[in-house]
Design a protein around this motif. Structure first.
Motif, short mmCIF file in Angstrom:
data_model
loop_
_atom_site.label_atom_id
_atom_site.label_comp_id
_atom_site.label_asym_id
_atom_site.label_seq_id
_atom_site.Cartn_x
_atom_site.Cartn_y
_atom_site.Cartn_z
N PRO A 186 37.37 41.16 31.10
CA PRO A 186 37.69 39.78 30.74
C PRO A 186 39.04 39.37 31.33
O PRO A 186 39.95 40.19 31.44
N THR A 187 39.14 38.10 31.73
CA THR A 187 40.38 37.59 32.31
C THR A 187 40.94 36.47 31.45
O THR A 187 40.17 35.69 30.86
N ASP A 188 42.28 36.39 31.38
CA ASP A 188 42.94 35.27 30.70
C ASP A 188 42.84 33.99 31.53
O ASP A 188 43.08 32.91 31.02
N HIS A 189 42.50 34.14 32.83
CA HIS A 189 42.59 32.99 33.73
C HIS A 189 41.26 32.25 33.80
O HIS A 189 40.54 32.30 34.79
N THR A 190 40.93 31.59 32.69
CA THR A 190 39.68 30.84 32.61
C THR A 190 39.82 29.45 33.23
O THR A 190 38.82 28.83 33.58
N ILE A 191 41.05 28.98 33.34
CA ILE A 191 41.34 27.71 34.03
C ILE A 191 42.38 28.02 35.11
O ILE A 191 43.40 28.65 34.82
N ILE A 192 42.11 27.60 36.35
CA ILE A 192 43.05 27.81 37.46
C ILE A 192 43.29 26.46 38.14
O ILE A 192 42.35 25.86 38.67
N PRO A 193 44.54 25.97 38.14
CA PRO A 193 44.83 24.70 38.84
C PRO A 193 44.59 24.83 40.34
O PRO A 193 44.84 25.90 40.92
N PHE A 194 44.11 23.76 40.96
CA PHE A 194 43.96 23.74 42.42
C PHE A 194 45.28 24.13 43.06
O PHE A 194 46.35 23.64 42.65
N GLY A 195 45.23 25.00 44.06
CA GLY A 195 46.42 25.44 44.78
C GLY A 195 47.02 26.73 44.26
O GLY A 195 47.79 27.37 44.96
N LYS A 196 46.68 27.11 43.01
CA LYS A 196 47.27 28.31 42.42
C LYS A 196 46.38 29.53 42.65
O LYS A 196 45.16 29.49 42.41
N GLY A 197 47.00 30.62 43.05
CA GLY A 197 46.28 31.87 43.26
C GLY A 197 45.34 31.77 44.45
O GLY A 197 45.30 30.76 45.16
N ILE A 198 44.62 32.84 44.68
CA ILE A 198 43.67 32.88 45.79
C ILE A 198 42.56 31.87 45.54
O ILE A 198 42.17 31.08 46.44
N CYS A 199 42.07 31.84 44.30
CA CYS A 199 40.97 30.92 43.95
C CYS A 199 41.39 29.47 44.13
O CYS A 199 40.66 28.67 44.74
N GLY A 200 42.55 29.12 43.59
CA GLY A 200 43.03 27.74 43.69
C GLY A 200 43.27 27.31 45.13
O GLY A 200 43.10 26.14 45.47
N GLN A 201 43.67 28.26 45.98
CA GLN A 201 43.89 27.93 47.40
C GLN A 201 42.55 27.64 48.09
O GLN A 201 42.46 26.73 48.93
N VAL A 202 41.51 28.40 47.73
CA VAL A 202 40.18 28.16 48.33
C VAL A 202 39.62 26.82 47.87
O VAL A 202 38.92 26.14 48.63
N ALA A 203 39.97 26.41 46.66
CA ALA A 203 39.51 25.10 46.15
C ALA A 203 40.01 23.97 47.03
O ALA A 203 39.35 22.94 47.14
N VAL A 204 41.20 24.15 47.67
CA VAL A 204 41.74 23.08 48.53
C VAL A 204 41.51 23.33 50.03
O VAL A 204 41.41 22.38 50.79
N SER A 205 41.39 24.59 50.43
CA SER A 205 41.24 24.89 51.88
C SER A 205 39.79 24.75 52.35
O SER A 205 39.55 24.55 53.54
N ASN A 206 38.84 24.93 51.45
CA ASN A 206 37.39 24.97 51.78
C ASN A 206 37.04 26.12 52.73
O ASN A 206 36.02 26.05 53.42
N GLU A 207 37.88 27.15 52.75
CA GLU A 207 37.67 28.28 53.66
C GLU A 207 37.54 29.58 52.87
O GLU A 207 38.16 29.73 51.81
N ASN A 208 36.80 30.53 53.45
CA ASN A 208 36.81 31.89 52.90
C ASN A 208 38.24 32.41 52.85
O ASN A 208 39.06 32.08 53.72
N PHE A 209 38.52 33.24 51.86
CA PHE A 209 39.84 33.88 51.77
C PHE A 209 39.61 35.36 51.51
O PHE A 209 39.11 35.74 50.44
N VAL A 210 39.94 36.19 52.49
CA VAL A 210 39.80 37.64 52.36
C VAL A 210 41.20 38.23 52.23
O VAL A 210 42.05 37.98 53.09
N VAL A 211 41.43 38.95 51.14
CA VAL A 211 42.74 39.54 50.86
C VAL A 211 42.60 41.06 50.86
O VAL A 211 42.11 41.65 49.90
#
Ligand code: SME
Length: 137
Positions: free
Chosen positions: A49-74
């Protein structure tokens, strides 16, 4: 909408299949755009389970993909400055956006406890999974 329950059940089954069958997939989940807000909301997932059930656009890897529309491989999460840690066991992450009618409506997010595990094959496979997912939303 009226089909929500069976859609979430199908998405959970996809998470279960991926986590069970692919050794380097250790946390598998979906995030979706939360209504008309500039944030992601956690959907079906398998893993800790994760505490991060809500992620603002731009925050973290997920939030960055929400704005870039690109795959993100870390390959190494410790090398990322804009990263949201969910578990100390995680070494690597891959996020692939899901498009419906050309719009980025969410993503599949996969964490790995193995360093640098994700290849072009993972990207291509997960793009296929995301297209299949888009077709049931
Ligand atoms: N690591 C993600 C947050 C989600 S957890 O991996 C489940 C990020 O940096 O956006």
């Amino acid at each position: 909408s009226n089909n929500k329950k069976s859609t979430n059940e199908r998405l959970l089954e996809i998470c279960q299949l991926l986590e069970l069958n692919i050794n380097h997939y250790n946390w598998v989940g979906f995030y979706f755009k939360n209504g008309n807000k500039n944030e992601l909301k956690l959907g079906p997932y398998v893993g800790a389970p994760t505490d991060h059930t809500i992620i603002p656009f731009g925050k973290g890897i997920c939030g960055q993909v929400a704005v870039s529309n690109e795959n993100f491989v870390v390959p190494d999460v410790s090398a990322q400055d804009n990263y949201i840690a969910c578990s100390i066991t995680v070494k690597a992450e891959i996020v692939i956006p899901i498009f419906v009618n050309g719009e980025n409506i969410g993503q599949i997010d996969i964490d790995s406890n193995t360093p640098d595990p994700f290849t072009k094959d993972d990207e291509e496979f997960l793009e296929f999974v995301c297209k299949e997912v888009a077709s049931i939303l």
